[in-house]
Design a protein around this motif. Structure first.
Motif, mmCIF file in Angstrom:
data_model
loop_
_atom_site.group_PDB
_atom_site.id
_atom_site.type_symbol
_atom_site.label_atom_id
_atom_site.label_comp_id
_atom_site.label_asym_id
_atom_site.label_seq_id
_atom_site.Cartn_x
_atom_site.Cartn_y
_atom_site.Cartn_z
ATOM 1 N N SER A 79 -21.137 8.707 61.770
ATOM 2 C CA SER A 79 -21.006 7.719 62.846
ATOM 3 C C SER A 79 -19.775 8.018 63.706
ATOM 4 C CB SER A 79 -20.909 6.303 62.261
ATOM 5 O OG SER A 79 -19.744 6.172 61.485
ATOM 6 N N ASP A 114 -34.747 14.252 73.775
ATOM 7 C CA ASP A 114 -33.375 13.751 73.843
ATOM 8 C C ASP A 114 -32.377 14.902 73.882
ATOM 9 O OD1 ASP A 114 -34.362 11.232 73.795
ATOM 10 O OD2 ASP A 114 -33.822 10.785 71.704
ATOM 11 N N VAL A 149 -22.114 13.639 70.582
ATOM 12 C CA VAL A 149 -22.668 12.353 71.016
ATOM 13 C C VAL A 149 -24.161 12.207 70.689
ATOM 14 C CG1 VAL A 149 -20.954 12.193 72.842
ATOM 15 C CG2 VAL A 149 -23.221 13.108 73.378
ATOM 16 N N ALA A 152 -25.421 9.210 68.743
ATOM 17 C CA ALA A 152 -24.929 7.921 69.223
ATOM 18 C C ALA A 152 -23.843 7.375 68.298
ATOM 19 C CB ALA A 152 -26.074 6.907 69.331
ATOM 20 N N ARG A 154 -20.373 5.717 66.710
ATOM 21 C CA ARG A 154 -19.626 4.483 67.002
ATOM 22 C C ARG A 154 -18.207 4.816 67.432
ATOM 23 N NH1 ARG A 154 -20.472 1.413 61.589
ATOM 24 N NH2 ARG A 154 -19.397 -0.286 62.630
ATOM 25 N N LEU A 180 -20.695 6.105 77.299
ATOM 26 C CA LEU A 180 -20.808 5.792 75.862
ATOM 27 C C LEU A 180 -19.900 4.626 75.508
ATOM 28 C CD1 LEU A 180 -20.817 9.369 74.290
ATOM 29 C CD2 LEU A 180 -22.621 7.675 74.061
ATOM 30 N N THR A 185 -19.126 2.430 72.156
ATOM 31 C CA THR A 185 -18.494 3.486 71.363
ATOM 32 C C THR A 185 -16.981 3.504 71.618
ATOM 33 O OG1 THR A 185 -20.480 4.843 71.501
ATOM 34 C CG2 THR A 185 -18.435 5.980 70.936
#
Lengths: 223, 286
Positions: A79, A114, A149, A152, A154, A180, A185
């Protein structure tokens, strides 16, 4: 998300910094500056557990790094997106596979679309099938940011992410990081680039930290 | 996930040849050790079966009493429970037995040879102590030999041979494990950056270890198959010891299926050794 409580670190030749107490909360945006050798990269490594502090406590999501199991640390790192100064890749895999690594290495599905979108955003769509050693320094930095990234994260930690980039590409990557950040983030960028900091501060509420004289200081008022 | 797991370790590992060649050599040796173990077991069974239910009565007496004592021995044997049959060996049969040791030209007729009575016991066998007492009373020159003094050392020898071959198999397993551990350690050391990047992106030790271990296990299994095939082919090529080759080195009947387990066991040993090495090495990486 990441808390330092009276943290000191040294490599055996005296403290690089000490008495550092700071919190990187969810959705925050920080820059970290300081002279070369002040400990910016070390600070980032402490943030994702590659190093343990010599003294004090580093908490990741309220759990001390010292008490974290290896699996828990791996889970936590998934994360946290990290852009290293030396942009390490798996040199035998193409850029597409390297960028998708945070997903594929943790058993999560990889969306080719993606990955392509992200490569397009960092300007590497044409180099998707290239091997990392064939890329220039700037291209490697962009690929490293894309990898950081893709899942995704945190928290995004970036060590001189625009060091080898021209101004336009720097602006483009900064806008990606700010986007982000708007989505929640937490971002911490270690950089010498004052223009980058000024540009970011005109768009987001960024706090500037500086390591100098073995102390972490707030430098926001000087910019 | 398995696809990327297969790709994250570069294919040009220096230890690749070491793994499959080492596994092939160990599998080849394991086939021979297994054949030795099975042959020893077969030999022990064969000797036990051949000698367990047979006996010999040796009648040594002055020529004038020899026939009478032989007849007395046969009478005792006929009336002893546990004796299935008994017969006097002909002079020619005795000559055949002795010619092996003394040569065909020896004048056996001129030698004062004892009379030999061949005895077949039932499955339960006789009361040997009682039989010996009766024989000594009826025919003082008769000695009942149930082959125990010959049988025990032979069976002991076969058992030891089997134990030695079992030890050889264990050593082969240990050496295989050591080779794989060495190769895994070298592979992990030469891929330090791969491991660092994987840890950086949040890969767990289990995922990283599996990527290395899977490749090691495949190479070891391939080597095991090649070594086993060569070992079995060599066994087929061994010269036969005759139609009743129970004492020959090799596999017989369903025994030919046993070496097929060798590659499987090599793969299991390789997997365990590589897994243990990988986790030990990974613990040293943050």
């Amino acid at each position: 998300m990441i808390q330092f409580e009276d943290v000191a670190h040294d490599y055996g030749g005296g403290a690089l910094f000490e008495g550092v107490t700071v919190a990187l909360d969810a959705g925050s945006f920080h820059f970290l500056t300081g002279p070369s050798g002040a400990g910016k990269s070390t600070f980032l490594k402490l943030c994702y557990g590659e190093l343990l502090p010599s003294r004090g406590t580093v908490l990741l999501n309220d759990t001390s790094l010292r008490s974290m199991s290896r699996d828990a640390l791996a889970e936590m790192r998934n994360s946290i997106g990290v852009v290293h100064q030396d942009c390490q890749f798996l040199d035998h895999l193409d850029i597409r596979s390297n960028v998708a690594l945070p997903l594929s290495a943790t058993g999560r599905p990889v969306s080719e679309r993606d990955v392509d979108d992200l490569l397009n955003w960092v300007g590497l769509r044409a180099q998707a099938e290239a091997l990392p050693p064939t890329l220039s320094g700037g291209e490697r930095q962009r690929a490293a940011l894309a990898r950081a990234v893709i899942a995704a994260p945190r928290v995004l930690l970036a060590d001189e992410p625009t060091g080898n980039l021209d101004w336009d590409m720097s602006q483009r990557l900064l806008s990606l990081m700010m986007e982000l950040n708007r989505m929640g983030t937490a971002v911490l960028i270690a950089t010498h680039d004052m223009n980058l900091i000024r540009t970011a501060k005109s768009h987001v509420s960024a706090r500037v930290l500086r390591i100098a004289g073995r102390k972490l200081q707030s430098a926001g008022s000087e910019l | 996930m398995s696809a990327i797991s297969d790709q994250i370790v570069p294919r040009s590992g220096h230890g690749a040849w070491l793994v499959w060649l080492g596994a092939a050599a160990m599998a080849f040796l394991a086939v021979f050790a297994l054949a030795l173990s099975m042959s020893a077991a077969r030999l022990a069974d064969s000797w036990t079966a051949a000698l367990a239910q047979s006996a010999t009565v040796r009648v040594s007496a002055p020529p004038a009493e020899l026939d009478a004592q032989t007849e007395a021995v046969l009478e005792v044997l006929r009336t002893t429970p546990g004796i299935e049959d008994a017969r006097v060996m002909t002079p020619e049969e005795q000559g055949d037995l002795l010619s092996v040791w003394l040569g065909p030209d020896l004048p056996l007729d001129a030698l004062p040879l004892p009379r030999m009575v061949e005895v077949w016991e039932t499955a339960d066998g006789p009361d040997r102590q009682g039989l010996r007492l009766r024989l000594s009373a009826e025919a003082p020159g008769a000695i009942y030999d149930d082959h125990t003094q010959w049988r025990r050392p032979l069976i002991d020898a076969a058992s030891r041979l089997r134990a030695v071959s079992g030890l050889a198999l264990a050593l082969i397993g240990a050496v295989t494990g050591a080779i794989i551990a060495l190769a895994a350690s070298a592979a992990l050391a030469s891929n330090a950056q791969v491991i660092r990047v994987l840890r950086l992106v949040g890969a767990r030790d289990r995922f990283i270890a599996r990527a290395f271990v899977r490749r090691m296990t495949r190479r070891a299994a391939l080597g095991g198959v090649i070594g086993t095939a060569l070992g079995m082919a060599s066994m087929i090529g061994l010269p036969s010891l005759g139609p009743d080759a129970t004492s020959g080195l090799g596999f017989q009947g369903a025994g030919w299926l046993a070496p097929l387990l060798v590659p499987v066991l090599i793969a299991v040993v390789a997997w365990a050794a590589a897994m243990a090495t990988a986790f030990t090495v990974l613990r040293g990486v943050t």
